[in-house]
Design a protein around this motif. Structure first.
Motif, mmCIF file in Angstrom:
data_model
loop_
_atom_site.group_PDB
_atom_site.id
_atom_site.type_symbol
_atom_site.label_atom_id
_atom_site.label_comp_id
_atom_site.label_asym_id
_atom_site.label_seq_id
_atom_site.Cartn_x
_atom_site.Cartn_y
_atom_site.Cartn_z
ATOM 1 N N PRO A 235 37.820 -59.131 -6.173
ATOM 2 C CA PRO A 235 37.409 -58.330 -7.179
ATOM 3 C C PRO A 235 36.983 -56.932 -6.577
ATOM 4 O O PRO A 235 36.403 -56.909 -5.636
ATOM 5 N N LEU A 236 37.264 -56.087 -7.215
ATOM 6 C CA LEU A 236 36.514 -54.706 -6.994
ATOM 7 C C LEU A 236 34.931 -54.829 -6.981
ATOM 8 O O LEU A 236 34.401 -55.450 -7.712
ATOM 9 N N PRO A 237 34.440 -54.143 -5.909
ATOM 10 C CA PRO A 237 32.654 -54.282 -5.960
ATOM 11 C C PRO A 237 32.051 -53.549 -7.267
ATOM 12 O O PRO A 237 32.739 -52.507 -7.792
ATOM 13 N N GLY A 238 30.798 -53.666 -7.231
ATOM 14 C CA GLY A 238 29.978 -53.040 -8.296
ATOM 15 C C GLY A 238 30.430 -53.201 -9.666
ATOM 16 O O GLY A 238 29.795 -52.332 -10.740
ATOM 17 N N GLY A 239 31.024 -54.203 -10.055
ATOM 18 C CA GLY A 239 31.621 -54.184 -11.478
ATOM 19 C C GLY A 239 32.812 -53.382 -11.855
ATOM 20 O O GLY A 239 33.111 -53.219 -12.818
ATOM 21 N N LEU A 240 33.243 -52.659 -10.849
ATOM 22 C CA LEU A 240 34.365 -51.897 -11.234
ATOM 23 C C LEU A 240 35.587 -52.432 -11.531
ATOM 24 O O LEU A 240 36.552 -51.941 -12.078
ATOM 25 N N GLU A 241 35.757 -54.009 -11.212
ATOM 26 C CA GLU A 241 36.774 -54.656 -11.887
ATOM 27 C C GLU A 241 36.888 -54.478 -13.255
ATOM 28 O O GLU A 241 38.068 -54.486 -13.590
ATOM 29 N N TYR A 242 35.876 -54.435 -13.942
ATOM 30 C CA TYR A 242 35.769 -54.409 -15.432
ATOM 31 C C TYR A 242 36.276 -53.165 -15.862
ATOM 32 O O TYR A 242 36.423 -52.746 -17.221
ATOM 33 N N LEU A 555 29.351 -49.645 -20.220
ATOM 34 C CA LEU A 555 28.903 -50.733 -20.827
ATOM 35 C C LEU A 555 29.511 -51.812 -20.258
ATOM 36 O O LEU A 555 28.801 -52.816 -19.941
ATOM 37 N N VAL A 556 30.760 -51.901 -20.257
ATOM 38 C CA VAL A 556 31.732 -52.978 -20.032
ATOM 39 C C VAL A 556 31.479 -53.208 -18.497
ATOM 40 O O VAL A 556 31.651 -54.429 -18.131
ATOM 41 N N GLN A 557 31.028 -52.304 -17.531
ATOM 42 C CA GLN A 557 30.735 -52.760 -16.088
ATOM 43 C C GLN A 557 29.484 -53.294 -15.977
ATOM 44 O O GLN A 557 29.410 -54.203 -14.899
ATOM 45 N N LEU A 558 28.688 -53.452 -16.973
ATOM 46 C CA LEU A 558 27.549 -54.268 -16.962
ATOM 47 C C LEU A 558 27.727 -55.810 -17.061
ATOM 48 O O LEU A 558 27.033 -56.564 -16.836
ATOM 49 N N GLN A 559 28.930 -56.109 -17.336
ATOM 50 C CA GLN A 559 29.438 -57.345 -17.381
ATOM 51 C C GLN A 559 29.444 -58.159 -16.343
ATOM 52 O O GLN A 559 29.424 -59.256 -16.185
ATOM 53 N N ALA A 560 29.335 -57.539 -15.204
ATOM 54 C CA ALA A 560 29.287 -57.871 -13.814
ATOM 55 C C ALA A 560 27.870 -58.353 -13.507
ATOM 56 O O ALA A 560 27.631 -58.994 -12.415
ATOM 57 N N GLY A 561 26.838 -58.322 -14.416
ATOM 58 C CA GLY A 561 25.633 -58.699 -14.016
ATOM 59 C C GLY A 561 24.934 -58.211 -12.954
ATOM 60 O O GLY A 561 24.896 -56.826 -12.750
ATOM 61 N N PRO A 562 24.315 -58.834 -12.235
ATOM 62 C CA PRO A 562 23.402 -58.336 -10.907
ATOM 63 C C PRO A 562 24.338 -57.513 -10.066
ATOM 64 O O PRO A 562 23.666 -56.521 -9.186
ATOM 65 N N ASP A 563 25.759 -57.703 -10.105
ATOM 66 C CA ASP A 563 26.499 -57.021 -8.946
ATOM 67 C C ASP A 563 26.966 -55.722 -9.507
ATOM 68 O O ASP A 563 27.397 -54.764 -8.837
ATOM 69 N N ALA A 564 26.648 -55.255 -10.713
ATOM 70 C CA ALA A 564 27.110 -53.998 -11.450
ATOM 71 C C ALA A 564 25.905 -53.018 -10.759
ATOM 72 O O ALA A 564 24.837 -53.134 -10.285
ATOM 73 N N LEU A 565 26.642 -52.101 -10.121
ATOM 74 C CA LEU A 565 26.262 -50.976 -9.511
ATOM 75 C C LEU A 565 26.517 -49.401 -9.842
ATOM 76 O O LEU A 565 27.573 -49.113 -9.754
ATOM 77 N N ILE A 566 25.627 -48.632 -10.631
ATOM 78 C CA ILE A 566 26.010 -47.224 -11.160
ATOM 79 C C ILE A 566 25.091 -46.217 -10.679
ATOM 80 O O ILE A 566 23.947 -46.251 -10.632
ATOM 81 N N ARG A 567 25.856 -45.040 -10.247
ATOM 82 C CA ARG A 567 25.054 -44.206 -9.747
ATOM 83 C C ARG A 567 24.686 -43.046 -11.013
ATOM 84 O O ARG A 567 25.356 -42.450 -11.334
ATOM 85 N N GLY A 568 23.343 -43.137 -11.126
ATOM 86 C CA GLY A 568 23.075 -42.177 -12.221
ATOM 87 C C GLY A 568 22.178 -41.058 -12.002
ATOM 88 O O GLY A 568 21.581 -40.925 -10.614
ATOM 89 N N ASP A 569 21.521 -40.294 -12.738
ATOM 90 C CA ASP A 569 20.645 -39.246 -12.502
ATOM 91 C C ASP A 569 19.094 -39.882 -12.390
ATOM 92 O O ASP A 569 18.318 -38.655 -12.037
ATOM 93 N N THR A 570 18.998 -40.955 -12.800
ATOM 94 C CA THR A 570 17.642 -41.518 -12.583
ATOM 95 C C THR A 570 17.494 -42.240 -11.521
ATOM 96 O O THR A 570 16.482 -42.736 -10.937
ATOM 97 N N GLY A 571 18.741 -42.432 -10.847
ATOM 98 C CA GLY A 571 18.684 -43.494 -9.533
ATOM 99 C C GLY A 571 19.917 -44.158 -9.459
ATOM 100 O O GLY A 571 20.836 -43.846 -10.315
ATOM 101 N N LEU A 572 20.059 -44.970 -8.611
ATOM 102 C CA LEU A 572 21.116 -45.791 -8.465
ATOM 103 C C LEU A 572 20.620 -47.138 -9.267
ATOM 104 O O LEU A 572 19.550 -47.733 -9.006
ATOM 105 N N LEU A 573 21.639 -47.404 -10.213
ATOM 106 C CA LEU A 573 21.210 -48.355 -11.082
ATOM 107 C C LEU A 573 21.802 -49.587 -11.046
ATOM 108 O O LEU A 573 22.816 -49.782 -10.812
ATOM 109 N N THR A 574 20.904 -50.865 -11.334
ATOM 110 C CA THR A 574 21.406 -52.175 -11.188
ATOM 111 C C THR A 574 20.898 -52.797 -12.532
ATOM 112 O O THR A 574 19.873 -52.200 -13.096
ATOM 113 N N MET A 575 21.269 -54.035 -12.653
ATOM 114 C CA MET A 575 20.626 -54.814 -13.782
ATOM 115 C C MET A 575 20.122 -56.030 -13.361
ATOM 116 O O MET A 575 20.825 -56.645 -12.749
ATOM 117 N N ASN A 576 18.698 -56.435 -13.813
ATOM 118 C CA ASN A 576 18.369 -57.842 -13.433
ATOM 119 C C ASN A 576 18.681 -58.883 -14.477
ATOM 120 O O ASN A 576 19.320 -58.589 -15.389
#
Length: 598
Positions: A235-242, A555-576
């Motif tokens: 699958p694509l990394p960082g939740g991009l598959e979704y 939002l749909v990208q967060l379905q990757a759980g801890p693999d989700a990775l999003i570059r934001g303005d408050t930092g590089l965002l992951t989810m626990n």
């Protein structure tokens, strides 16, 4: 307040939006790698198992003992074991593996340069594969700590070619993380000179990963067609598959914020950041049909405000803001639409049919990063200066946990209560009082006046200055130099910076901090639209609002759980696992009175 868009969505969005996050952590249900099954792969097959076992050695017991000691960060035992090896009986493989272990000893001791030198010497064709595999992975670890993220990613591509199948998912995840940490300018430069198709494919994917959701749904399949069989493809990394399919966008979103009470300035700053990002997306046809802005201060509780938002048709709620309001909402078991809360709580969230994602500017995230920064710079023995009270307790706890896990030690923790004891606190932490006491004893014993220069304690190589305000930081930092510790590297959280240029920041010269990408120049067009909207104090909350919209759109990208990775303005965002968004901030350093990215 209501903001509308003329384009309407397919009715199926109504049913899907409430379920968007129920599958957090699960994999996509089907392979979406369009084009990869029918096109001849041009990349090395990653499915064959590689033997990366260590070569046989008569010194295996000694090597195993040294390895275990290093796992426990006991470099002295490891050094003793290796020193007792019979040099004449060592084979070439034995010497190579010993050098790898010696590099790890250098690392634990804090000598990053020597560790890197040893590892580079092991990058030879004749080095046994099992030793090379360990050496390369450790070298990547050092490169990442030293913030050479693009070099770390490039080495990761080499490692994937020899890695056993069981290690590939973790390697892929860390490689992608390194690319997302790398500045866009470095990615662009590397793309222009990349000759290896595998490396170029990674760079091209990193280049498009931060596009808006609508663009991604066309750009990602096109990338897969251009790079069939690429190790990042399925699958694509960082939740991009979704993100391969067009994102399901809510028709109506409620922004629930305090706009008339004590927290109104903070609420308005978040609102402004959110709407600025919303209007930008709407102009590109990538936004909800309607956004309702609801003043939570007009309701008796967070639950009432949430219920009102749902009754008015919201399919997604952004808010509330205060920790107490988030805690109240977290207890509800009948949350019928997903929520992006704008604070983080410690207590567990009640099970409900939809998710409660927690996005905040939690300072504990920064404390953990400071530990990584200092350790990567070679620090091992730290003095911690922190304010008394709960905030200082939480920062110290987060820092200490990460610092010790990495292998650092805390020599002393000094807690101060206010500006009246800044100097005495610094003096005590540096051991100056003990030095002066020795002088007095010697003077009294000899009954003569002595020429004397106090000496700070020698068992320090790092200072963590966990100041809560810029004023605190600007007062404490010069005291370190005054008390003979001006050469020690100092690390501080973003609270040391007042979010704007200030001549008084000269007092922070040389201090390393972590800071929001927003304040280091990210998203300049969006920032320009907010000029004059609020005071500098609330600039960070503009970024929080902007990232609330970003998360909503991904939002749909967060379905990757801890693999989700999003570059934001408050930092590089992951989810626990608690659905809390964890931020990784880039480092910066004060050069005179200016803050500059590292």
């Amino acid at each position: 307040m209501t903001v509308k868009q003329s384009q309407f969505l397919h009715p199926a969005a109504l049913a899907l939006i409430a379920l968007l996050l129920q599958g957090c952590g699960s994999a996509p249900q089907q392979d979406k790698s369009a084009g990869t099954s029918t096109t001849q792969s041009t990349f090395k097959n990653q499915t064959s198992e590689t033997n990366v076992q260590l070569p046989p050695s008569q010194f295996h017991p000694q090597f195993a003992e040294a390895d275990e000691a290093l796992r426990q960060l006991d470099w002295m035992t490891a050094s003793t074991v290796l020193a007792l090896l019979d040099e004449e009986a060592l084979t070439r493989n034995d010497r190579d593996y010993r050098d790898y272990l010696l590099a790890r000893i250098d690392y634990v001791r804090g000598d990053q340069v020597q560790a890197s030198t040893r590892l580079k010497a092991l990058d030879r064709p004749e080095v046994a594969l099992g030793i090379a595999y360990r050496s390369y992975n450790f070298q990547r670890h050092l490169l990442s700590l030293q913030r050479a993220y693009l070099d770390s990613a490039r080495l990761g591509v080499r490692i994937m070619e020899i890695a056993p199948a069981k290690d590939l998912p973790g390697l892929k995840r860390s490689l992608w993380h390194d690319l997302q940490r790398s500045p866009e300018s470095e990615i662009a430069q590397a793309r222009s000179s990349a000759a290896d198709p595998t490396w170029l494919g990674w760079l091209e994917l990193a280049n498009i990963a931060n596009d808006n959701a609508t663009t991604l749904s066309t750009a990602l399949p096109r990338w897969q067609v251009n790079y069939p069989g690429h190790p990042a493809a399925s699958p694509l990394p960082g939740g991009l598959e979704y993100m391969l399919e067009p994102a399901v966008t809510p028709q109506q979103v409620a922004l629930v914020l305090p706009l008339s009470g004590r927290l109104a300035p903070a609420g308005k700053a978040i609102r402004d950041g959110y709407l600025a990002h919303y209007f930008t997306a709407r102009d590109k046809g990538d936004a909800p049909t309607e956004v309702k802005v609801i003043d939570s201060d007009l309701y008796g509780s967070a639950t009432e405000a949430y219920t009102a938002a749902v009754q008015q048709g919201a399919q997604l709620v952004v808010g509330p803001l205060s920790k107490a309001s988030v805690a109240e909402l977290a207890k509800q078991t009948n949350r019928v639409v997903p929520t992006i809360a704008l604070n983080r709580i410690d207590q567990p969230v009640a099970t409900s049919t939809t998710a409660l994602v927690q996005l905040s500017l939690a300072p504990a995230d920064e404390a953990r990063q400071l530990a990584h920064l200092a350790f990567g710079d070679g620090g091992r023995r730290a003095l911690v200066l922190r304010p008394a009270g709960r905030w200082g307790d939480e920062m110290e706890s987060a820092l200490d946990e990460q610092w010790r896990a990495l292998g650092g030690t805390t020599t002393q923790v000094i807690s101060y209560t206010g500006k009246d004891d800044y100097s005495s606190s610094v003096k005590s932490g540096l051991g100056i009082e003990a030095s002066e006491q020795r002088r007095r004893k010697l003077r009294d014993m000899l009954a003569i006046n002595l020429e004397f220069t106090p000496r700070r304690r020698a068992d320090l190589d790092t200072v963590f200055m966990l100041s809560r305000t810029p004023e605190e930081a600007r007062a404490i930092k010069p005291l370190l130099a005054f008390h003979y510790a001006g050469a020690l590297p100092v690390y501080a959280s973003s609270s040391a910076y007042g979010a704007r240029d200030d001549s008084r920041n000269q007092d922070l010269n040389g201090t390393t901090i972590v800071e929001l990408p927003w304040l280091l120049g990210s998203n300049p067009a969006l920032q320009q639209s907010l000029v004059g909207a609020n005071s500098d104090y609330y600039t960070r909350l503009n970024a929080l609002g902007a990232d609330a919209y970003l998360l909503q759109s991904r939002l749909v990208q967060l379905q990757a759980g801890p693999d989700a990775l999003i570059r934001g303005d408050t930092g590089l965002l992951t989810m626990n696992s608690q659905l809390q968004i964890v931020r990784e901030l880039p480092p910066a350093r004060f050069d005179g009175d200016r803050l500059k990215s590292l």
